[in-house]
Design a protein around this motif. Structure first.
Motif, short mmCIF file in Angstrom:
data_model
loop_
_atom_site.label_atom_id
_atom_site.label_comp_id
_atom_site.label_asym_id
_atom_site.label_seq_id
_atom_site.Cartn_x
_atom_site.Cartn_y
_atom_site.Cartn_z
N ALA A 53 0.83 -1.21 0.00
CA ALA A 53 0.00 0.00 0.00
C ALA A 53 0.86 1.26 0.00
O ALA A 53 0.55 2.23 -0.69
CB ALA A 53 -0.93 0.00 1.21
N ALA A 54 1.96 1.23 0.75
CA ALA A 54 2.85 2.40 0.78
C ALA A 54 3.51 2.61 -0.57
O ALA A 54 3.64 3.75 -1.04
CB ALA A 54 3.91 2.21 1.87
N MET A 55 3.91 1.53 -1.23
CA MET A 55 4.53 1.66 -2.55
C MET A 55 3.52 2.17 -3.57
O MET A 55 3.86 2.95 -4.45
CB MET A 55 5.13 0.33 -2.99
CG MET A 55 6.38 -0.05 -2.22
SD MET A 55 7.06 -1.64 -2.73
CE MET A 55 7.68 -1.24 -4.35
N ARG A 56 2.28 1.71 -3.45
CA ARG A 56 1.24 2.21 -4.36
C ARG A 56 1.01 3.70 -4.15
O ARG A 56 0.86 4.46 -5.10
CB ARG A 56 -0.05 1.43 -4.16
CG ARG A 56 -1.13 1.89 -5.09
CD ARG A 56 -2.36 1.05 -4.94
NE ARG A 56 -3.38 1.55 -5.86
CZ ARG A 56 -4.66 1.42 -5.67
NH1 ARG A 56 -5.10 0.79 -4.60
NH2 ARG A 56 -5.51 1.91 -6.53
N ALA A 57 1.00 4.11 -2.88
CA ALA A 57 0.82 5.53 -2.57
C ALA A 57 2.00 6.36 -3.08
O ALA A 57 1.83 7.54 -3.41
CB ALA A 57 0.65 5.73 -1.06
N ALA A 58 3.17 5.74 -3.17
CA ALA A 58 4.36 6.43 -3.65
C ALA A 58 4.42 6.46 -5.18
O ALA A 58 5.37 6.99 -5.75
CB ALA A 58 5.61 5.76 -3.10
N GLY A 59 3.42 5.88 -5.84
CA GLY A 59 3.37 5.93 -7.30
C GLY A 59 3.91 4.71 -8.01
O GLY A 59 4.06 4.72 -9.22
N LEU A 60 4.20 3.64 -7.27
CA LEU A 60 4.74 2.43 -7.90
C LEU A 60 3.67 1.39 -8.21
O LEU A 60 3.99 0.31 -8.68
CB LEU A 60 5.82 1.81 -6.99
CG LEU A 60 7.05 2.69 -6.83
CD1 LEU A 60 7.97 2.10 -5.77
CD2 LEU A 60 7.79 2.84 -8.14
N GLY A 61 2.42 1.73 -7.97
CA GLY A 61 1.32 0.83 -8.29
C GLY A 61 0.65 1.27 -9.58
O GLY A 61 1.05 2.24 -10.23
N GLN A 62 -0.35 0.53 -9.98
CA GLN A 62 -1.07 0.85 -11.20
C GLN A 62 -2.14 1.90 -10.90
O GLN A 62 -2.94 1.73 -9.99
CB GLN A 62 -1.73 -0.40 -11.77
CG GLN A 62 -2.38 -0.17 -13.10
CD GLN A 62 -2.75 -1.48 -13.75
OE1 GLN A 62 -2.36 -2.52 -13.30
NE2 GLN A 62 -3.51 -1.40 -14.80
#
Length: 83
Positions: A53-62
């Motif tokens: 979830a943190a990586m997605r929030a950092a822009g690394l998710g789709q």
């Protein structure tokens, strides 16, 4: 799902990998009858979700607008129906 790039992001791969490691740790300690190790593995599983979830929030998710919702045609017939 492969055509929609579902889960093909660094955030997804990292979160699932960490959760899988936690699952393996918890399973090993459950077999060894060590409750502390089991719960440590469960914490690692939860950590996988937090990291993903943190990586997605950092822009690394789709991004949500990356692909449209798949629509099913109303005229399509079920498989096996002969017309």
């Amino acid at each position: 799902m492969a055509g929609s790039s579902h889960g093909h992001t660094p955030a997804a791969w990292t979160g699932v990998t960490i959760a899988f490691i936690g699952f393996a740790v918890a399973g090993a300690f459950m077999v060894m009858a060590e409750p502390i190790g089991f719960w440590a593995g469960m914490v690692i599983v939860l950590l996988g979700g937090v990291v993903g979830a943190a990586m997605r929030a950092a822009g690394l998710g789709q991004p949500k607008e990356a692909h449209p919702v798949h629509q099913v045609s109303a005229t399509a017939e079920p498989a096996g129906v002969e017309g």
